[in-house]
Design a protein around this motif. Sequence first.
Motif, PDB file in Angstrom:
ATOM      1  N   VAL A   1      -0.807   8.295   7.781  1.00 38.05           N
ATOM      2  CA  VAL A   1      -0.776   7.858   9.010  1.00 38.05           C
ATOM      3  C   VAL A   1      -1.830   6.646   9.510  1.00 38.05           C
ATOM      4  CG1 VAL A   1      -1.306   8.750  11.413  1.00 38.05           C
ATOM      5  CG2 VAL A   1       0.078  10.228   9.895  1.00 38.05           C
ATOM      6  N   ALA A   2      -2.845   6.718   8.897  1.00 39.67           N
ATOM      7  CA  ALA A   2      -3.782   5.788   9.094  1.00 39.67           C
ATOM      8  C   ALA A   2      -3.458   4.324   8.876  1.00 39.67           C
ATOM      9  CB  ALA A   2      -5.330   5.848   8.542  1.00 39.67           C
ATOM     10  N   TYR A   3      -2.659   4.403   7.432  1.00 42.22           N
ATOM     11  CA  TYR A   3      -2.295   3.167   6.797  1.00 42.22           C
ATOM     12  C   TYR A   3      -1.193   2.632   7.797  1.00 42.22           C
ATOM     13  CZ  TYR A   3      -0.013   0.020   3.630  1.00 42.22           C
ATOM     14  OH  TYR A   3       0.544  -1.336   3.054  1.00 42.22           O
ATOM     15  N   LEU A   4      -0.053   3.292   8.281  1.00 46.21           N
ATOM     16  CA  LEU A   4       1.025   2.845   8.821  1.00 46.21           C
ATOM     17  C   LEU A   4       0.600   2.657  10.104  1.00 46.21           C
ATOM     18  CD1 LEU A   4       3.412   5.783   7.718  1.00 46.21           C
ATOM     19  CD2 LEU A   4       3.728   3.217   7.239  1.00 46.21           C
ATOM     20  N   GLY A  30       0.934  -1.252  -0.103  1.00 48.34           N
ATOM     21  CA  GLY A  30       0.068   0.111   0.007  1.00 48.34           C
ATOM     22  C   GLY A  30       0.825   1.148  -0.149  1.00 48.34           C
ATOM     23  N   MET A  31       2.073   1.210  -0.119  1.00 46.59           N
ATOM     24  CA  MET A  31       2.840   2.445   0.123  1.00 46.59           C
ATOM     25  C   MET A  31       4.512   2.103  -0.477  1.00 46.59           C
ATOM     26  SD  MET A  31       3.988   4.815   3.437  1.00 46.59           S
ATOM     27  CE  MET A  31       2.155   5.039   3.719  1.00 46.59           C
ATOM     28  N   SER A  32       5.214   3.026  -1.261  1.00 43.55           N
ATOM     29  CA  SER A  32       6.316   2.659  -1.317  1.00 43.55           C
ATOM     30  C   SER A  32       7.460   2.852  -0.492  1.00 43.55           C
ATOM     31  CB  SER A  32       6.807   3.742  -2.662  1.00 43.55           C
ATOM     32  OG  SER A  32       6.773   5.080  -2.374  1.00 43.55           O
ATOM     33  N   THR A  33       8.668   2.159  -0.588  1.00 39.39           N
ATOM     34  CA  THR A  33       9.591   2.294   0.409  1.00 39.39           C
ATOM     35  C   THR A  33      10.069   3.560   0.180  1.00 39.39           C
ATOM     36  OG1 THR A  33      11.008   1.204  -1.005  1.00 39.39           O
ATOM     37  CG2 THR A  33      10.089  -0.382   0.694  1.00 39.39           C
ATOM     38  N   GLY A  34      10.271   4.258  -0.754  1.00 40.23           N
ATOM     39  CA  GLY A  34      10.678   5.520  -1.100  1.00 40.23           C
ATOM     40  C   GLY A  34       9.920   6.555  -0.306  1.00 40.23           C
ATOM     41  N   TYR A  35       8.906   6.572  -0.287  1.00 43.43           N
ATOM     42  CA  TYR A  35       8.004   7.324   0.349  1.00 43.43           C
ATOM     43  C   TYR A  35       8.139   7.260   1.921  1.00 43.43           C
ATOM     44  CZ  TYR A  35       3.724   9.796   2.103  1.00 43.43           C
ATOM     45  OH  TYR A  35       2.912  10.811   2.717  1.00 43.43           O
ATOM     46  N   LEU A  36       8.125   5.850   2.303  1.00 38.57           N
ATOM     47  CA  LEU A  36       8.389   5.720   3.899  1.00 38.57           C
ATOM     48  C   LEU A  36       9.745   6.358   4.257  1.00 38.57           C
ATOM     49  CD1 LEU A  36       7.425   4.311   6.398  1.00 38.57           C
ATOM     50  CD2 LEU A  36       8.799   2.249   5.640  1.00 38.57           C
TER      51      LEU A  36
END
Length: 407
Positions: free
Chosen positions: A50-53, A29-35
């Motif tokens: 925030v909700a996803y993490l 659901g999210m890229s490692t680059g964004y994280l």
Amino acid sequence: MLGQPHFGRRLKRLRLERGLSQASLVGDGMSTGYLSRLESGERPPTERAVAYLARRLGVDPGALTGPADERSLTGVLAAVSSAPPGADDTAALSRAVAEDTGEDPAARWQALWLLSRAAGRDGDHERERVLLRELTDLADTLGAAELRARSRVRYARCTRALGDLCAAEPAAVAALSIARAEQLSVSDTLPALMVLISIETELGRLETAGGHVEELERDLVPRAAPAQAAEGLWTAAMVSSRQGDHAAARSRLDRALGLLRGEDDLALWTRLRAAATAAALQMSPPQVAAADRWLSEAASVLDLVGTPLQRQELHALQAHLAFHQGRFEDARTLSRALLQDEELRLSYRDRVRLKVLDGRLEILAGRVDEGIAALRRLGRQAAESHHLDLAAHVWQSLATALADVRA
């Protein structure tokens, strides 16, 4: 919502506490680059992120976005920095450092700096050295030239107080090299040069120390603030005294003491008078009247607000002064009380000089063999630890004591 970079630090801590890699945390659901940009503080978090993490971490979103924990290192540092004068927050700060996860290296550096300064003020130089080792490594990690130089100056002073000149000298040399290479200000260059001069003097390298004194007085003291200029002149006076130029030493001491008033910096004003007392008593012949005046001025402050270490240093100086005034019983009472104190906090050099005084008093009291044996032992130990200036003082004291007995 908790802003950056604090959000990113908290996110990374929660991820690492769960043993998750960036890839395993983000899933599909999210890229490692964004994280990575969130954790580094480069990107502000969105409510959706925030909700996803929070779901992936198994925590409430408030665990990521709530106010900073006042018990965290950053929170404790804020409390310590805003505390009223005289407040002792070292215990709380020590706990915060022990529990710190290393999210903010700069905050940890500041905390270690405050803790090491408190340890040095208390005379706990072993504890101070442990803290300063980490402080120096952390300064290298942070890469700031000022922090790298300052941590090494403090480490050099600490190890010198412990009598470890082999560790003190390279730290002082490194601090001065950093200050020069990075063209740091006088406020960083002068302390590095002063501690190096002090170490060179104790190692018996008076010619090298004298060359550095010329640089100090020519290039740094004229541009320094009054407090640092006074310390620089006091350092130069020590070298003049060891070289036998007592007129120059006295002139520099008078100039140093004249630069400060009590209302400018009471702590430094007092410390310089105690240091000037020690210097005056080490001159040949000793400047007893000046030492008596300076020590009386320092004692008026230290008896009221001095730390345990400062009061021990005061009593040691009072013992030396009593000896030079011919009050041998007073000198013996003061020196024995200090040497028998289970919490003796004096530096290596001050301890040796106090033991030398005790040995001379033994000889003058008729216990010649005991006094000679004690002084010979101290002389050998000082030479073996490379304190050549201190060793010379021991042997000179032994010769003078024997001459006094013969007389």
